[in-house]
Write a protein that holds these residues in place. Sequence first.
Motif, PDB file in Angstrom:
ATOM      1  N   LYS A  64     -13.701  29.608  -1.125  1.00 40.58           N
ATOM      2  CA  LYS A  64     -13.218  28.342  -1.773  1.00 40.58           C
ATOM      3  C   LYS A  64     -11.483  28.281  -2.045  1.00 40.58           C
ATOM      4  O   LYS A  64     -11.501  29.652  -2.891  1.00 40.58           O
ATOM      5  CB  LYS A  64     -14.085  28.398  -2.719  1.00 40.58           C
ATOM      6  CG  LYS A  64     -15.696  28.360  -2.440  1.00 40.58           C
ATOM      7  CD  LYS A  64     -16.628  27.974  -2.711  1.00 40.58           C
ATOM      8  CE  LYS A  64     -17.961  27.970  -2.795  1.00 40.58           C
ATOM      9  NZ  LYS A  64     -19.297  27.961  -3.965  1.00 40.58           N
ATOM     10  N   GLU A  66     -11.136  27.430  -4.655  1.00 45.32           N
ATOM     11  CA  GLU A  66     -10.831  27.705  -6.439  1.00 45.32           C
ATOM     12  C   GLU A  66     -11.629  29.661  -6.405  1.00 45.32           C
ATOM     13  O   GLU A  66     -11.394  29.669  -7.906  1.00 45.32           O
ATOM     14  CB  GLU A  66     -11.769  26.971  -7.247  1.00 45.32           C
ATOM     15  CG  GLU A  66     -12.886  27.032  -6.983  1.00 45.32           C
ATOM     16  CD  GLU A  66     -13.569  26.341  -5.855  1.00 45.32           C
ATOM     17  OE1 GLU A  66     -14.892  25.824  -5.034  1.00 45.32           O
ATOM     18  OE2 GLU A  66     -12.845  24.898  -4.641  1.00 45.32           O
ATOM     19  N   ASN A  67     -12.004  30.008  -5.559  1.00 48.82           N
ATOM     20  CA  ASN A  67     -11.689  31.168  -6.148  1.00 48.82           C
ATOM     21  C   ASN A  67     -11.086  32.219  -6.386  1.00 48.82           C
ATOM     22  O   ASN A  67      -9.707  31.684  -5.743  1.00 48.82           O
ATOM     23  CB  ASN A  67     -13.260  31.718  -4.787  1.00 48.82           C
ATOM     24  CG  ASN A  67     -14.332  31.377  -4.220  1.00 48.82           C
ATOM     25  OD1 ASN A  67     -14.517  30.636  -5.497  1.00 48.82           O
ATOM     26  ND2 ASN A  67     -14.556  31.828  -3.591  1.00 48.82           N
ATOM     27  N   GLU A  98      -8.516  29.455 -16.692  1.00 48.80           N
ATOM     28  CA  GLU A  98     -10.205  29.791 -15.865  1.00 48.80           C
ATOM     29  C   GLU A  98     -11.693  29.533 -16.503  1.00 48.80           C
ATOM     30  O   GLU A  98     -12.607  29.215 -15.431  1.00 48.80           O
ATOM     31  CB  GLU A  98      -9.361  30.443 -14.571  1.00 48.80           C
ATOM     32  CG  GLU A  98      -7.768  30.490 -14.058  1.00 48.80           C
ATOM     33  CD  GLU A  98      -8.653  29.272 -13.156  1.00 48.80           C
ATOM     34  OE1 GLU A  98      -9.089  29.268 -12.813  1.00 48.80           O
ATOM     35  OE2 GLU A  98      -6.915  29.410 -12.662  1.00 48.80           O
ATOM     36  N   LYS A 101     -13.057  26.413 -16.876  1.00 45.62           N
ATOM     37  CA  LYS A 101     -13.550  25.457 -16.441  1.00 45.62           C
ATOM     38  C   LYS A 101     -14.587  25.407 -15.837  1.00 45.62           C
ATOM     39  O   LYS A 101     -15.395  25.624 -15.852  1.00 45.62           O
ATOM     40  CB  LYS A 101     -12.565  25.430 -14.899  1.00 45.62           C
ATOM     41  CG  LYS A 101     -11.199  25.639 -15.110  1.00 45.62           C
ATOM     42  CD  LYS A 101     -11.058  25.565 -13.635  1.00 45.62           C
ATOM     43  CE  LYS A 101      -8.891  25.387 -12.867  1.00 45.62           C
ATOM     44  NZ  LYS A 101      -8.916  26.028 -12.501  1.00 45.62           N
ATOM     45  N   GLN A 104     -16.944  27.186 -13.628  1.00 47.35           N
ATOM     46  CA  GLN A 104     -16.475  28.213 -12.806  1.00 47.35           C
ATOM     47  C   GLN A 104     -16.322  28.742 -11.784  1.00 47.35           C
ATOM     48  O   GLN A 104     -17.094  29.061 -10.603  1.00 47.35           O
ATOM     49  CB  GLN A 104     -16.322  29.460 -14.271  1.00 47.35           C
ATOM     50  CG  GLN A 104     -16.234  29.877 -15.752  1.00 47.35           C
ATOM     51  CD  GLN A 104     -17.196  31.193 -16.644  1.00 47.35           C
ATOM     52  OE1 GLN A 104     -17.321  31.678 -14.953  1.00 47.35           O
ATOM     53  NE2 GLN A 104     -16.471  30.545 -17.704  1.00 47.35           N
ATOM     54  N   PRO A 105     -14.208  29.243 -11.622  1.00 50.05           N
ATOM     55  CA  PRO A 105     -14.717  29.697 -10.510  1.00 50.05           C
ATOM     56  C   PRO A 105     -14.662  31.659 -10.352  1.00 50.05           C
ATOM     57  O   PRO A 105     -15.323  31.276 -11.155  1.00 50.05           O
ATOM     58  CB  PRO A 105     -13.085  30.003  -9.859  1.00 50.05           C
ATOM     59  CG  PRO A 105     -12.359  29.689 -11.069  1.00 50.05           C
ATOM     60  CD  PRO A 105     -13.154  28.982 -12.280  1.00 50.05           C
ATOM     61  N   GLU A 106     -15.456  31.858  -9.090  1.00 53.42           N
ATOM     62  CA  GLU A 106     -15.550  32.981  -8.839  1.00 53.42           C
ATOM     63  C   GLU A 106     -14.635  33.723  -8.811  1.00 53.42           C
ATOM     64  O   GLU A 106     -13.771  33.668  -8.597  1.00 53.42           O
ATOM     65  CB  GLU A 106     -16.869  32.957  -7.639  1.00 53.42           C
ATOM     66  CG  GLU A 106     -17.652  32.062  -8.036  1.00 53.42           C
ATOM     67  CD  GLU A 106     -18.554  32.482  -6.079  1.00 53.42           C
ATOM     68  OE1 GLU A 106     -18.024  33.796  -5.283  1.00 53.42           O
ATOM     69  OE2 GLU A 106     -19.906  31.512  -5.919  1.00 53.42           O
TER      70      GLU A 106
END
Length: 145
Positions: A64, A66-67, A98, A101, A104-106
Amino acid sequence: MAMNVGSPGGGDDAEDEVVSTINTTPLVDVMLVLLIIFLITIPVVTHNIALELPPEVNIPTQTKPENINLSVNRDGDMFWGTTPLKDTADLFERLKPEAVKVPQPEVHIRGDLEARYEPIGKIVYTLQRAGIEKIGFITEPPPHS
């Protein structure tokens, strides 16, 4: 080889005496064998807990935008995507925005096969300090035989 056939006088006054003690040597031998058998088999029995282990499943990575992809090369250099990181303090500063957020992004960690574990461990520790909850390790799938 000598053998005692009878009394030296030949009389019947020296009858064979009844031995009333138990010969414990064979008993000790049997007990030692049993002890060794129990010492070998008990750890095997006690460490087997009835579990149903999950099967090996190779799930393709869903990339993704955002990862966050972190990489460690064989020299221990860390990268955020393709941007080199100076140290874990630099990584921590980049992770602060990060971590807040929602969602949360991975974070996906890619480590070189020749890389030492120390820089990867430092990355994991820094991720924990920053409050990142989802961490994944990217590996090559095993070859199919």
